[in-house]
Write a protein that holds these residues in place. Sequence first.
Motif, PDB file in Angstrom:
ATOM      1  N   ASN A 269       9.005   3.513   5.735  1.00  0.00           N
ATOM      2  CA  ASN A 269       9.146   2.185   5.879  1.00  0.00           C
ATOM      3  C   ASN A 269       7.716   1.506   6.069  1.00  0.00           C
ATOM      4  O   ASN A 269       6.917   2.115   6.439  1.00  0.00           O
ATOM      5  CB  ASN A 269       9.656   1.999   7.617  1.00  0.00           C
ATOM      6  CG  ASN A 269       9.485   0.638   7.692  1.00  0.00           C
ATOM      7  OD1 ASN A 269       8.395   0.319   8.364  1.00  0.00           O
ATOM      8  ND2 ASN A 269      10.396  -0.022   7.872  1.00  0.00           N
ATOM      9  N   PRO A 270       7.810   0.614   5.353  1.00  0.00           N
ATOM     10  CA  PRO A 270       8.706  -0.507   4.604  1.00  0.00           C
ATOM     11  C   PRO A 270       8.735  -0.169   3.162  1.00  0.00           C
ATOM     12  O   PRO A 270       9.385  -1.472   2.637  1.00  0.00           O
ATOM     13  CB  PRO A 270       8.376  -2.201   5.245  1.00  0.00           C
ATOM     14  CG  PRO A 270       6.523  -1.920   5.074  1.00  0.00           C
ATOM     15  CD  PRO A 270       6.352  -0.294   5.760  1.00  0.00           C
ATOM     16  N   ILE A 271       8.479   0.087   2.184  1.00  0.00           N
ATOM     17  CA  ILE A 271       8.417   0.028   1.062  1.00  0.00           C
ATOM     18  C   ILE A 271       7.928  -0.840   0.680  1.00  0.00           C
ATOM     19  O   ILE A 271       8.851  -1.628   0.314  1.00  0.00           O
ATOM     20  CB  ILE A 271       9.043   0.391   0.244  1.00  0.00           C
ATOM     21  CG1 ILE A 271       9.561   1.943   1.213  1.00  0.00           C
ATOM     22  CG2 ILE A 271       8.877   1.193  -0.707  1.00  0.00           C
ATOM     23  CD1 ILE A 271       8.712   2.837   0.786  1.00  0.00           C
ATOM     24  N   GLN A 272       6.927  -1.999   0.839  1.00  0.00           N
ATOM     25  CA  GLN A 272       6.821  -3.182   0.753  1.00  0.00           C
ATOM     26  C   GLN A 272       6.166  -2.935  -0.807  1.00  0.00           C
ATOM     27  O   GLN A 272       5.887  -3.074  -1.656  1.00  0.00           O
ATOM     28  CB  GLN A 272       4.678  -3.538   1.137  1.00  0.00           C
ATOM     29  CG  GLN A 272       4.747  -4.762   2.215  1.00  0.00           C
ATOM     30  CD  GLN A 272       3.788  -4.727   2.794  1.00  0.00           C
ATOM     31  OE1 GLN A 272       2.734  -4.240   3.716  1.00  0.00           O
ATOM     32  NE2 GLN A 272       2.797  -6.282   1.813  1.00  0.00           N
ATOM     33  N   SER A 273       7.921  -4.121  -0.973  1.00  0.00           N
ATOM     34  CA  SER A 273       7.092  -4.750  -2.967  1.00  0.00           C
ATOM     35  C   SER A 273       6.403  -4.972  -3.593  1.00  0.00           C
ATOM     36  O   SER A 273       6.531  -4.743  -4.727  1.00  0.00           O
ATOM     37  CB  SER A 273       8.990  -4.832  -2.517  1.00  0.00           C
ATOM     38  OG  SER A 273       8.827  -6.697  -1.922  1.00  0.00           O
TER      39      SER A 273
END
Lengths: 356, 212
Positions: A269-273
């Motif tokens: 988490n969170p794979i910040q876009s």
Amino acid sequence: MTQRENLMALLRRQPYEFVPTDLMLCPALEEEYHRRTGEKDLPYQDYFQLAWRRAPELIPDDTDVSRFFPYHQGRINPAVTIDEWGVGHESTPTSMHMTKMLFPLEDAQEVEEIEQYPLPTYSTTSNPQLAQKVEELHKRGLASVGNMQCTIWETSWYLRGMENLMMDMLTDEEMAAAVFDKVTEMSIQRALLYANAGVDILFLGDDIGMQNSVMMSRDMYMEWIQPRLKRLISKVKEVRPDIIVFYHSCGYIEPFIDDLIDAGIDVLNPIQSECMDFEQIYNTFHDRVLFHGTVGTQTVMPFGTPQQVKETVWHNLDIAKEGGLFVAPTHLLEPEVPWENIVAYVEACKEYSQKK
Amino acid sequence: MSVLTEISENLQKGKAKIVKQLVQQAIDEGIPVKQILDEGLLSGMSVIGEKFKNNEVFVPEVLVAACAMNMGAALLKPLMAQEGVEAAGKVCIGTVKGDLHDIGKNLVKMMMEGKGLEVVDLGTDVSPEAYIDAAQNQGCQVICCSALFTTTMGVMEEVVKAAETAGIRDKVKIMVGGAPVTQDFCEKIGADKYTPDAATAADAAVELCKAI
């Protein structure tokens, strides 16, 4: 399927029936939720039918924080609260739900000062209801989460101060080791309490990324932090091989993903876009780790249209065509996120399930 | 190896005590203060800044290098004042009102000092008026605003407007940065410069100070 069965199936890479939802509202948005829906008592988690709930926070054996006052001499005032680890939090009139941290060990000069620092212990004696509360969630058909973000690195820096701790790691290794070891032992105690109480999910985390780069070199991460995280997770999985371990870090952390997988995490988490390309991350790692998040809270959630929110949710679910994505906003939703975008995220999950 | 090269190399390794000794040695040898600063301390920090930009070193290495620089600079400061050696420019920096995050801001400050700039640190939760006050009353040529939150980055626009209202917009440059800040945002609010990382911010501030 109940919410719990559905989510756990997703997390175990088994067939699931619908796209589960997860979001967290800041206090200002929580008030807006009550205004918008007219719900007085129903928590938003129930209103939005979120898949999971947090198990109760752990209560330390010693709840008297006055033992930390000597570490904050000269800076205790009515705006300061001391938490159970002795970290001071000072609010300001304009800082909303944020506080300035006061580090209790920032002036420590000797290893003995670290060793003598009275971090609390945690036990079932002080948390007698924990297993029962977890079971109650399961009976409601909800997955249970032991929330232990700020597991090793962040808690260590909250005690010592980030700059001090980073400098210790390079120039005073005994000092750094003393802080890390002390925090790791406490975190292992806490993790085992949650694990033994039967939580489905243990949610760990330490921020190790910045917006475009990692916080420290991989050598340094592997020397100081990863082995301690790995030890904690292996202790937990010894007693609960079935537990699902989530791990949170904001920012760009691609160089550490292999190391996190090696440490034993199950879900990232969170794979910040705004920091990492989900499609690329998914294609590289999805056979070894699952993902939670991906809907940007620096971009589309506050500044996009409801339609853009929906398209982002669907696009990311399409990327994860082989499964393994629990799609959600990447962080707590802050006051400027339009209500319509929150509703759009929830609707997008439902509509994707229907399309499927 | 010359003492100045030794200063630079030890600074890059974060050997603060050795840097301090070497700076004292250089002073005792009669090397001009400005030269010790430029060719010793700032030269070392410049290498660190470049390596940071290229992801060859990270925050911890910058911290120890900056600490070494400060130890050396503390010996030079009184002499610089005596000899009238001026900084490369003067800037003020702070995290905007409502935002208490200071890790990024502190890093930018260190990098800027490493470029020979004088930096007035306004701390966190800084009101637009406080930036303007620093520019007007302390002679800061550049105002640097940091924010971590989408919630608080809007305050940067208030800083730009406050500079206009105070009638100093043409005398001061405004830089913006922090995780959610982008070039588009910088242009939209009428700020002068966005930089994506601390080392680039320091380079940009030096250029802006020269231009004013």
